[in-house]
Motif scaffolding. Structure first.
Motif, PDB file in Angstrom:
ATOM      1  N   LEU A   1      83.797  58.954 -28.380  1.00  0.00           N
ATOM      2  CA  LEU A   1      83.003  57.894 -28.994  1.00  0.00           C
ATOM      3  C   LEU A   1      81.619  57.862 -28.369  1.00  0.00           C
ATOM      4  O   LEU A   1      80.602  57.738 -29.066  1.00  0.00           O
ATOM      5  CB  LEU A   1      83.720  56.554 -28.822  1.00  0.00           C
TER       6      LEU A   1
ATOM      7  N   THR B   1      72.810  50.058 -26.712  1.00  0.00           N
ATOM      8  CA  THR B   1      74.270  50.011 -26.863  1.00  0.00           C
ATOM      9  C   THR B   1      74.936  51.052 -25.982  1.00  0.00           C
ATOM     10  O   THR B   1      75.949  50.778 -25.324  1.00  0.00           O
ATOM     11  CB  THR B   1      74.637  50.278 -28.338  1.00  0.00           C
TER      12      THR B   1
ATOM     13  N   LEU C   1      77.645  50.429 -23.098  1.00  0.00           N
ATOM     14  CA  LEU C   1      79.025  50.895 -23.242  1.00  0.00           C
ATOM     15  C   LEU C   1      79.408  51.976 -22.234  1.00  0.00           C
ATOM     16  O   LEU C   1      80.595  52.169 -21.954  1.00  0.00           O
ATOM     17  CB  LEU C   1      79.242  51.449 -24.655  1.00  0.00           C
TER      18      LEU C   1
ATOM     19  N   TYR D   1      82.217  51.695 -19.811  1.00  0.00           N
ATOM     20  CA  TYR D   1      83.547  51.514 -20.396  1.00  0.00           C
ATOM     21  C   TYR D   1      84.065  52.788 -21.057  1.00  0.00           C
ATOM     22  O   TYR D   1      85.259  52.959 -21.229  1.00  0.00           O
ATOM     23  CB  TYR D   1      83.514  50.396 -21.446  1.00  0.00           C
TER      24      TYR D   1
ATOM     25  N   LEU E   1      85.002  51.078 -32.329  1.00  0.00           N
ATOM     26  CA  LEU E   1      84.707  49.952 -31.441  1.00  0.00           C
ATOM     27  C   LEU E   1      85.596  48.772 -31.779  1.00  0.00           C
ATOM     28  O   LEU E   1      86.092  48.072 -30.885  1.00  0.00           O
ATOM     29  CB  LEU E   1      83.236  49.548 -31.565  1.00  0.00           C
TER      30      LEU E   1
ATOM     31  N   LEU F   1      88.956  49.429 -30.347  1.00  0.00           N
ATOM     32  CA  LEU F   1      88.939  49.256 -28.892  1.00  0.00           C
ATOM     33  C   LEU F   1      88.910  47.775 -28.513  1.00  0.00           C
ATOM     34  O   LEU F   1      89.576  47.353 -27.568  1.00  0.00           O
ATOM     35  CB  LEU F   1      87.728  49.963 -28.284  1.00  0.00           C
TER      36      LEU F   1
ATOM     37  N   LEU G   1      90.157  45.389 -30.153  1.00  0.00           N
ATOM     38  CA  LEU G   1      91.478  44.790 -30.398  1.00  0.00           C
ATOM     39  C   LEU G   1      92.505  45.252 -29.367  1.00  0.00           C
ATOM     40  O   LEU G   1      93.391  44.499 -28.981  1.00  0.00           O
ATOM     41  CB  LEU G   1      91.971  45.169 -31.801  1.00  0.00           C
TER      42      LEU G   1
ATOM     43  N   GLY H   1      86.446  41.000 -20.488  1.00  0.00           N
ATOM     44  CA  GLY H   1      85.076  41.501 -20.420  1.00  0.00           C
ATOM     45  C   GLY H   1      84.880  42.699 -21.331  1.00  0.00           C
ATOM     46  O   GLY H   1      83.899  42.767 -22.082  1.00  0.00           O
ATOM     47  N   ALA H   2      85.841  43.639 -21.271  1.00  0.00           N
ATOM     48  CA  ALA H   2      85.745  44.842 -22.091  1.00  0.00           C
ATOM     49  C   ALA H   2      85.797  44.460 -23.569  1.00  0.00           C
ATOM     50  O   ALA H   2      85.016  44.959 -24.380  1.00  0.00           O
ATOM     51  CB  ALA H   2      86.873  45.802 -21.743  1.00  0.00           C
TER      52      ALA H   2
ATOM     53  N   VAL I   1      82.396  43.185 -24.642  1.00  0.00           N
ATOM     54  CA  VAL I   1      81.389  44.240 -24.767  1.00  0.00           C
ATOM     55  C   VAL I   1      81.627  45.044 -26.037  1.00  0.00           C
ATOM     56  O   VAL I   1      80.694  45.303 -26.807  1.00  0.00           O
ATOM     57  CB  VAL I   1      81.413  45.155 -23.532  1.00  0.00           C
ATOM     58  N   PHE I   2      82.892  45.412 -26.304  1.00  0.00           N
ATOM     59  CA  PHE I   2      83.184  46.196 -27.496  1.00  0.00           C
ATOM     60  C   PHE I   2      82.836  45.407 -28.756  1.00  0.00           C
ATOM     61  O   PHE I   2      82.293  45.953 -29.713  1.00  0.00           O
ATOM     62  CB  PHE I   2      84.659  46.606 -27.535  1.00  0.00           C
TER      63      PHE I   2
ATOM     64  N   ASP J   1      80.614  42.857 -29.060  1.00  0.00           N
ATOM     65  CA  ASP J   1      79.159  42.694 -29.194  1.00  0.00           C
ATOM     66  C   ASP J   1      78.507  43.965 -29.718  1.00  0.00           C
ATOM     67  O   ASP J   1      77.655  43.918 -30.610  1.00  0.00           O
ATOM     68  CB  ASP J   1      78.531  42.338 -27.834  1.00  0.00           C
ATOM     69  N   THR J   2      78.904  45.113 -29.141  1.00  0.00           N
ATOM     70  CA  THR J   2      78.268  46.356 -29.572  1.00  0.00           C
ATOM     71  C   THR J   2      78.650  46.668 -31.008  1.00  0.00           C
ATOM     72  O   THR J   2      77.850  47.234 -31.743  1.00  0.00           O
ATOM     73  CB  THR J   2      78.661  47.519 -28.659  1.00  0.00           C
TER      74      THR J   2
END
Lengths: 286, 68
Positions: free
Chosen positions: A239, A276, A280, A283, B22, B25, B27, B33-34, B37-38, B40-41
């Motif tokens: 990704l 972005t 990311l 992560y 995304l 991810l 879900l 936190g993760a 972020v996923f 928002d992006t």
């Protein structure tokens, strides 16, 4: 009654009693022995041994001694919880051996430690130069805790001002080919999800020895057949790669187009994508 | 020949794929936190997608032969 039957009976009675007493005393007895607990533990054991084989004596005397010793230890534990001064008395206090990078010879002498023993303890912590140590304490249990000088400490992400994502502990959801429902539930997944994931890996449940779900909801497995290669999860790195590719594409479009309005649009979105990616990256790189 | 319209369409398809990944991810993650972020992006990606979609429509009007 023949003596061997007596021994069998006594053995089982004392095993049960010792099991019961150790349960009451808890884990502390094995992990963090103070000298008092250490001695009382040994005493309890030898009383039991004595009472089992000493057939000429009444076994209830031995049982009473064991119970008294266990309760006294337990009582001392409880008192130590309540009062700091009693705790220091029973469990002892740490002795500072190195402070501000200097060895305190007085304290070393007081604890009857030679400099060789001190350096042996430091070596066990992979420290070979006394000069590297800022502060070291000899704990009541006889092990040494040492704080290295700032510049000698291992580098951490914090030192590099790196952002690292929080990570939850992985849950073991498959063990020996059977599903552990409780772990599955606490990782927020269902049996249906697990079956789909296994299907993606082209595995059946009874091929799997261990299966774990990490904090990204990815399943990693170890299978019985060690010759078989199981793909490791690559979704997140892929990704990240495709995000980078798309970002580059947008930059190319912005250079190629003649139309001012779309040029601005591509530039804006290329910048958005770069932000972005930066957000990311911690992560997605594993 | 690769025209601008086809390459922008390809890029749009990539963006859609990224958005979907995304979302999955967000879900599937267990960490708050993760997840954030996923999520928002994903919203940022959705706005990029919208811009590209309207650009594709424009390009199709300009070069109608590549309408696909």
């Amino acid at each position: 009654m023949p003596s061997w039957i007596d021994i069998i009976i006594r053995s089982f009675v004392f095993l049960a009693l010792l099991l019961f007493m150790t349960k009451i005393l808890g884990k502390k007895q094995i992990s963090e022995l103070s000298f008092f607990e250490y001695v009382s533990g040994i005493t309890i054991g030898s009383i039991a041994g004595e009472a089992i084989t000493g057939l000429e004596k009444n076994m209830f005397q031995g049982m009473a001694a064991i119970i008294i010793f266990s309760l006294a230890t337990l009582f001392a534990d409880i008192l130590a919880l309540k009062s700091k001064s009693f705790r220091d008395f029973i469990e002892g206090r740490g002795t500072i051996l190195i402070k501000d990078g200097k060895v305190l010879e007085e304290n070393l002498k007081k604890e009857k430690y030679t400099i060789d023993e001190l350096s042996a303890l430091l070596r066990q912590k992979d420290i070979y130069r006394v000069a590297d140590v800022e502060f070291a304490v000899l704990e009541p249990r006889g092990n040494l805790s040492a704080l290295l000088k700032r510049e000698n400490r291992p580098l951490t992400p914090k030192d590099l001002q790196m952002k690292v994502p929080a990570e939850k502990e992985p849950q073991t959801v498959i063990m020996d080919g059977s599903i552990l429902d409780e772990a599955l539930r606490s990782s927020g997944k269902s049996r249906g999800w697990l079956e789909t994931e296994l299907e993606k890996l082209e595995l059946t449940l009874n091929n799997v020895f261990i299966g774990q779900v990490d904090s990204y909801g990815e399943l990693t497995v170890d299978i019985y057949d060690d010759k078989l290669q199981v793909p490791s999860p690559t979704q997140r790195p892929l990704l990240l790669a495709s995000l980078k590719k798309t970002q580059a594409d947008l930059e190319i479009f912005s250079l190629e187009t003649q139309d001012e309005k779309s040029k601005a649009m591509y530039e804006k979105n290329a910048k958005l994508l770069q932000e972005t990616i930066d957000k990311l990256a911690p992560y997605l790189s594993s | 020949m690769m025209t601008i319209a086809t390459s922008v369409k390809q890029c749009l398809a990539n963006i859609k794929g990224i958005e979907a990944q995304l979302s999955s991810l967000a879900l599937n993650s267990n960490d708050k936190g993760a997840q954030e972020v996923f999520h928002d992006t994903m919203i940022t990606i959705a706005s990029v997608k919208k811009d590209l979609q309207s650009r594709v429509l424009e390009l199709e009007r300009l070069e109608p032969q590549y309408k696909g």
